[in-house]
Motif scaffolding. Structure first.
Motif, PDB file in Angstrom:
ATOM      1  N   ASN A 163      -4.786   5.710   0.773  1.00  0.00           N
ATOM      2  CA  ASN A 163      -3.763   4.774   0.311  1.00  0.00           C
ATOM      3  C   ASN A 163      -4.337   3.919  -0.800  1.00  0.00           C
ATOM      4  O   ASN A 163      -5.542   3.771  -0.934  1.00  0.00           O
ATOM      5  CB  ASN A 163      -3.189   3.926   1.453  1.00  0.00           C
ATOM      6  N   VAL A 164      -3.435   3.383  -1.604  1.00  0.00           N
ATOM      7  CA  VAL A 164      -3.821   2.589  -2.766  1.00  0.00           C
ATOM      8  C   VAL A 164      -2.833   1.441  -2.913  1.00  0.00           C
ATOM      9  O   VAL A 164      -1.664   1.565  -2.567  1.00  0.00           O
ATOM     10  CB  VAL A 164      -3.866   3.468  -4.050  1.00  0.00           C
ATOM     11  N   SER A 165      -3.345   0.327  -3.406  1.00  0.00           N
ATOM     12  CA  SER A 165      -2.504  -0.815  -3.753  1.00  0.00           C
ATOM     13  C   SER A 165      -3.063  -1.392  -5.050  1.00  0.00           C
ATOM     14  O   SER A 165      -4.049  -0.890  -5.589  1.00  0.00           O
ATOM     15  CB  SER A 165      -2.537  -1.874  -2.644  1.00  0.00           C
ATOM     16  N   ARG A 170       0.858  -1.189   0.000  1.00  0.00           N
ATOM     17  CA  ARG A 170       0.000   0.000   0.000  1.00  0.00           C
ATOM     18  C   ARG A 170       0.887   1.229   0.000  1.00  0.00           C
ATOM     19  O   ARG A 170       1.901   1.268   0.691  1.00  0.00           O
ATOM     20  CB  ARG A 170      -0.887   0.038   1.239  1.00  0.00           C
ATOM     21  N   ILE A 184      -7.927   9.836  -1.986  1.00  0.00           N
ATOM     22  CA  ILE A 184      -7.304   8.559  -1.655  1.00  0.00           C
ATOM     23  C   ILE A 184      -6.399   8.755  -0.443  1.00  0.00           C
ATOM     24  O   ILE A 184      -5.616   9.701  -0.399  1.00  0.00           O
ATOM     25  CB  ILE A 184      -6.473   8.039  -2.840  1.00  0.00           C
ATOM     26  N   LEU A 208      -2.376   2.465 -12.933  1.00  0.00           N
ATOM     27  CA  LEU A 208      -2.481   2.004 -11.547  1.00  0.00           C
ATOM     28  C   LEU A 208      -1.145   1.408 -11.085  1.00  0.00           C
ATOM     29  O   LEU A 208      -0.647   1.728 -10.002  1.00  0.00           O
ATOM     30  CB  LEU A 208      -3.596   0.966 -11.393  1.00  0.00           C
ATOM     31  N   ILE A 239     -10.740  11.299  -6.114  1.00  0.00           N
ATOM     32  CA  ILE A 239     -11.324  10.086  -6.674  1.00  0.00           C
ATOM     33  C   ILE A 239     -12.846  10.196  -6.590  1.00  0.00           C
ATOM     34  O   ILE A 239     -13.379  10.835  -5.683  1.00  0.00           O
ATOM     35  CB  ILE A 239     -10.827   8.823  -5.928  1.00  0.00           C
ATOM     36  N   ILE A 249      -8.306   0.387  -2.475  1.00  0.00           N
ATOM     37  CA  ILE A 249      -8.149   1.817  -2.229  1.00  0.00           C
ATOM     38  C   ILE A 249      -8.968   2.184  -0.998  1.00  0.00           C
ATOM     39  O   ILE A 249     -10.077   1.680  -0.816  1.00  0.00           O
ATOM     40  CB  ILE A 249      -8.653   2.647  -3.433  1.00  0.00           C
TER      41      ILE A 249
END
Length: 133
Positions: free
Chosen positions: A37-39, A14, A35, A105, A21, A43
């Motif tokens: 955090n994102v992986s 992450r 966001i 992404l 978003i 999200i």
């Protein structure tokens, strides 16, 4: 065993990013947020509307996030709601729309990861996240 001593259960790195978003889930409507955090697989969207967002857990939603402050390429994906609370909405990505969204992404995660080599290995090890050929 305390929570601090438990191993991380997530499969993907992450990364913390701050980007706008939009998330839309059928009859629950649309929310805009940022966001946290994102992986590759999910999200967390920070939003004041999280508690009022009445999407059922495990319901399908659509996410759209714009790179470069919303003026650049878009990442579009389908996801499932994991949870929604007063802090925001967590989603699990189930499908990324096409190769461009996938590449954007992947790059978003890789460019912000502390260990980019580990993040590359995570993407490469998960066949479901391979780009379209």
């Amino acid at each position: 065993m305390t929570v601090e001593n438990q191993p991380e259960a997530r499969s993907f790195t992450r990364v913390g990013v701050r980007m706008e978003i939009a998330l839309e889930a059928g009859n629950a409507g649309r929310i805009d947020g940022h966001i946290r955090n994102v992986s590759a697989s999910g999200i967390f969207v920070e939003t004041d509307a999280g508690a009022e967002f009445h999407a059922e857990v495990d319901s399908e939603c659509r996410i759209v996030l714009g790179l470069d402050g919303g003026t650049g390429p878009l990442i579009r994906a389908t996801a499932r709601i994991v949870r929604a609370d007063a802090h925001g909405v967590a989603v699990r990505i189930t499908e990324v729309d096409g190769p461009d969204s996938f590449v954007h992404l992947r790059n978003l995660v890789l460019y912000n990861a502390e260990d980019a080599d580990a993040a590359v290995a995570e993407f490469d090890a998960h066949v479901g996240l391979k780009p379209w050929e």
